[in-house]
Design a protein around this motif. Structure first.
Motif, PDB file in Angstrom:
ATOM      1  N   LYS A 277       0.828  -1.199   0.000  1.00  0.00           N
ATOM      2  CA  LYS A 277       0.000   0.000   0.000  1.00  0.00           C
ATOM      3  C   LYS A 277       0.868   1.257   0.000  1.00  0.00           C
ATOM      4  O   LYS A 277       0.582   2.235  -0.676  1.00  0.00           O
ATOM      5  CB  LYS A 277      -0.928  -0.013   1.217  1.00  0.00           C
ATOM      6  CG  LYS A 277      -1.891   1.161   1.263  1.00  0.00           C
ATOM      7  CD  LYS A 277      -2.810   1.049   2.464  1.00  0.00           C
ATOM      8  CE  LYS A 277      -3.764   2.227   2.523  1.00  0.00           C
ATOM      9  NZ  LYS A 277      -4.652   2.154   3.705  1.00  0.00           N
ATOM     10  N   GLY A 278       1.975   1.204   0.767  1.00  0.00           N
ATOM     11  CA  GLY A 278       2.869   2.349   0.804  1.00  0.00           C
ATOM     12  C   GLY A 278       3.563   2.586  -0.519  1.00  0.00           C
ATOM     13  O   GLY A 278       3.745   3.723  -0.955  1.00  0.00           O
ATOM     14  N   SER A 279       3.977   1.504  -1.204  1.00  0.00           N
ATOM     15  CA  SER A 279       4.631   1.664  -2.502  1.00  0.00           C
ATOM     16  C   SER A 279       3.666   2.223  -3.538  1.00  0.00           C
ATOM     17  O   SER A 279       4.042   3.003  -4.403  1.00  0.00           O
ATOM     18  CB  SER A 279       5.181   0.319  -2.972  1.00  0.00           C
ATOM     19  OG  SER A 279       4.124  -0.626  -3.131  1.00  0.00           O
ATOM     20  N   ALA A 280       2.360   1.838  -3.453  1.00  0.00           N
ATOM     21  CA  ALA A 280       1.370   2.379  -4.385  1.00  0.00           C
ATOM     22  C   ALA A 280       1.146   3.864  -4.123  1.00  0.00           C
ATOM     23  O   ALA A 280       0.964   4.660  -5.050  1.00  0.00           O
ATOM     24  CB  ALA A 280       0.059   1.615  -4.258  1.00  0.00           C
ATOM     25  N   ALA A 281       1.161   4.238  -2.844  1.00  0.00           N
ATOM     26  CA  ALA A 281       0.955   5.644  -2.514  1.00  0.00           C
ATOM     27  C   ALA A 281       2.140   6.496  -2.931  1.00  0.00           C
ATOM     28  O   ALA A 281       1.989   7.653  -3.335  1.00  0.00           O
ATOM     29  CB  ALA A 281       0.693   5.812  -1.016  1.00  0.00           C
ATOM     30  N   GLU A 282       3.357   5.917  -2.841  1.00  0.00           N
ATOM     31  CA  GLU A 282       4.536   6.676  -3.217  1.00  0.00           C
ATOM     32  C   GLU A 282       4.610   6.922  -4.713  1.00  0.00           C
ATOM     33  O   GLU A 282       5.311   7.834  -5.172  1.00  0.00           O
ATOM     34  CB  GLU A 282       5.796   5.929  -2.751  1.00  0.00           C
ATOM     35  CG  GLU A 282       5.952   5.924  -1.242  1.00  0.00           C
ATOM     36  CD  GLU A 282       7.126   5.060  -0.806  1.00  0.00           C
ATOM     37  OE1 GLU A 282       7.759   4.471  -1.705  1.00  0.00           O
ATOM     38  OE2 GLU A 282       7.380   4.983   0.406  1.00  0.00           O
ATOM     39  N   SER A 283       3.897   6.113  -5.520  1.00  0.00           N
ATOM     40  CA  SER A 283       3.936   6.301  -6.966  1.00  0.00           C
ATOM     41  C   SER A 283       3.184   7.551  -7.403  1.00  0.00           C
ATOM     42  O   SER A 283       3.422   8.076  -8.486  1.00  0.00           O
ATOM     43  CB  SER A 283       3.363   5.073  -7.673  1.00  0.00           C
ATOM     44  OG  SER A 283       2.001   4.886  -7.302  1.00  0.00           O
ATOM     45  N   ASP A 284       2.237   8.035  -6.588  1.00  0.00           N
ATOM     46  CA  ASP A 284       1.496   9.244  -6.936  1.00  0.00           C
ATOM     47  C   ASP A 284       2.384  10.463  -6.732  1.00  0.00           C
ATOM     48  O   ASP A 284       3.129  10.557  -5.739  1.00  0.00           O
ATOM     49  CB  ASP A 284       0.244   9.361  -6.074  1.00  0.00           C
ATOM     50  CG  ASP A 284      -0.697   8.184  -6.278  1.00  0.00           C
ATOM     51  OD1 ASP A 284      -0.674   7.608  -7.386  1.00  0.00           O
ATOM     52  OD2 ASP A 284      -1.436   7.832  -5.325  1.00  0.00           O
ATOM     53  N   PRO A 285       2.316  11.453  -7.614  1.00  0.00           N
ATOM     54  CA  PRO A 285       3.164  12.655  -7.449  1.00  0.00           C
ATOM     55  C   PRO A 285       2.686  13.483  -6.270  1.00  0.00           C
ATOM     56  O   PRO A 285       1.479  13.596  -6.019  1.00  0.00           O
ATOM     57  CB  PRO A 285       2.968  13.388  -8.768  1.00  0.00           C
ATOM     58  CG  PRO A 285       1.640  12.920  -9.282  1.00  0.00           C
ATOM     59  CD  PRO A 285       1.520  11.497  -8.835  1.00  0.00           C
ATOM     60  N   PRO A 286       3.589  14.058  -5.496  1.00  0.00           N
ATOM     61  CA  PRO A 286       3.183  14.885  -4.352  1.00  0.00           C
ATOM     62  C   PRO A 286       2.541  16.180  -4.835  1.00  0.00           C
ATOM     63  O   PRO A 286       2.880  16.695  -5.902  1.00  0.00           O
ATOM     64  CB  PRO A 286       4.509  15.151  -3.617  1.00  0.00           C
ATOM     65  CG  PRO A 286       5.549  15.029  -4.687  1.00  0.00           C
ATOM     66  CD  PRO A 286       5.053  13.979  -5.640  1.00  0.00           C
ATOM     67  N   PRO A 287       1.603  16.707  -4.028  1.00  0.00           N
ATOM     68  CA  PRO A 287       0.974  17.970  -4.432  1.00  0.00           C
ATOM     69  C   PRO A 287       1.963  19.137  -4.366  1.00  0.00           C
ATOM     70  O   PRO A 287       2.868  19.164  -3.527  1.00  0.00           O
ATOM     71  CB  PRO A 287      -0.153  18.136  -3.399  1.00  0.00           C
ATOM     72  CG  PRO A 287       0.314  17.349  -2.207  1.00  0.00           C
ATOM     73  CD  PRO A 287       1.080  16.180  -2.767  1.00  0.00           C
TER      74      PRO A 287
END
Length: 383
Positions: A277-287
């Motif tokens: 779950k953390g690796s999937a979240a890290e793939s999204d670009p930060p705001p």
């Protein structure tokens, strides 16, 4: 490997500050009871301070309070490795689960047993204090010390160690393990109150896991001179009770062996899911933040806002904690049991009116300890 792990755990516990603090506290408590009139644990009246009966009563009573100490020893061996992150490394080696689990338990249990030796030592040393009245003392009988420690206290310590070792294996949490200690103590106290009747005396003596009922039944009609000189034989009701205590401890240790493997697999699955779950979240670009940064303030209004926010955060950690409601429920359960039996006159069928003076003291004694436990535990967590 079993001996090496047990030896390592024993050395680790002997170097721990908890071991020495507990030893000093229980030594001073027992020494005070043996030498000061205002402190009483076992005996009293015409019973000698170092009588076999007083020694046995002291061991039985202090072994109950020692449940909190044994939990600190045996539960920590399971929780410690997972809290430090070293548990998965150990489980990936060639160490057998039997050696790892029971080696740790044996080392911690030996440390707890050694620490409890201060109780008979304090009674023995206290009997030689010069300020004691010689009329209140009798001869020091070695058999009384050995019987009280090995036949009464040690099986109870072994049982509580096994119970809370198994509970820590399931929960992997010191907090929930201590909640289990309180729940065990509440259930034990209520059951003793409910079964404190002449027709239940033998049954209670047989199945009381801590052995107090069995010893009380054997010595119930002893005279003061007999209590000052005699040690009951390890036979009959008392022998059955001690065997039942050891068998129950073995059952909990066997359950801990099975639960350890199952819980370890569940922890590994949960960590793997969190990692994915953390690796999937890290793939999204930060705001991307735009605009000027806020200017910090250090006036009284800011300090008040920080105080309110911090208070709300810490209150939420307490009032949203499941352990808080479990402790309250145990307190209410204990208070309900105390009030239920408060109107019985000595357990012989008599009933008195539930007036305030009758209900107030059982209510204070049954529920008053719970707020103190909550305050002590959560203040320690806060610090």
């Amino acid at each position: 490997m079993f001996g090496k792990i047990a030896g390592f755990e024993l050395r680790y516990q002997l170097k721990s500050p908890v071991f020495w603090v507990v030893a000093v506290v229980f030594f001073l408590l027992t020494f005070g009871a043996a030498t000061i009139d205002q402190i009483s644990i076992g005996g009293g009246g015409s019973i000698h301070r170092n009588a076999p009966f007083a020694i046995a009563q002291t061991h039985l009573i202090l072994s109950i309070f020692y449940m909190f100490v044994t939990t600190a020893f045996v539960a920590n061996v399971v929780v410690r490795d997972d809290e430090t992150g070293f548990g998965p490394i150990l489980r990936s080696t060639r160490i057998r689960k039997f050696d790892y689990l029971y080696g740790r338990f044996v080392g911690a249990f030996l440390a707890a047993s050694i620490s409890f030796l201060v109780v008979p030592l304090a009674i023995f040393i206290g009997s030689y204090m010069p300020w004691l009245d010689p009329e209140r003392l009798g001869p020091n009988i070695l058999q009384a010390y050995l019987f009280s420690y090995f036949a009464l206290a040690l099986p109870a310590i072994f049982l509580t160690s096994a119970i809370f070792f198994a509970l820590a294996t399931v929960t992997r949490s010191m907090m929930w393990t201590y909640v289990g200690v309180i729940a065990f103590l509440v259930i034990w106290i209520i059951s003793r109150i409910a079964l404190d009747r002449p027709e239940f005396a033998t049954a209670t003596a047989l199945w009381d896991p801590l052995g107090q009922s069995a010893y009380r039944l054997i010595t119930k009609y002893w005279t003061a001179s007999e209590r000052n000189a005699l040690t009951p034989p390890l036979a009959g009701v008392l022998l059955f009770n001690r065997i039942f205590c050891l068998a129950l401890a073995a059952l909990f240790l066997a359950a801990a062996y099975w639960l350890f493997e199952r819980q370890s697999a569940e922890l590994a699955g949960n960590k793997k899911a969190k990692a994915l779950k953390g690796s999937a979240a890290e793939s999204d670009p930060p705001p991307v933040l735009t605009g000027p940064l806020p200017v910090p303030r250090y006036d009284g209004q800011a300090a008040w806002a920080q105080l309110v926010a911090r208070t709300r955060l810490d209150m939420g950690q307490v009032f949203k904690s499941p352990a808080y409601f479990v402790l309250l429920a145990l307190g209410l359960f204990n208070a309900g049991g105390a009030l239920w039996f408060a109107t019985e006159a000595g357990g012989y069928g008599g009933v008195i009116y539930p007036v305030t003076r009758v209900l107030l003291m059982p209510l204070m004694g049954s529920f008053g300890l719970i707020p103190m436990i909550i305050a002590i535990y959560y203040s320690g967590e806060l610090v």
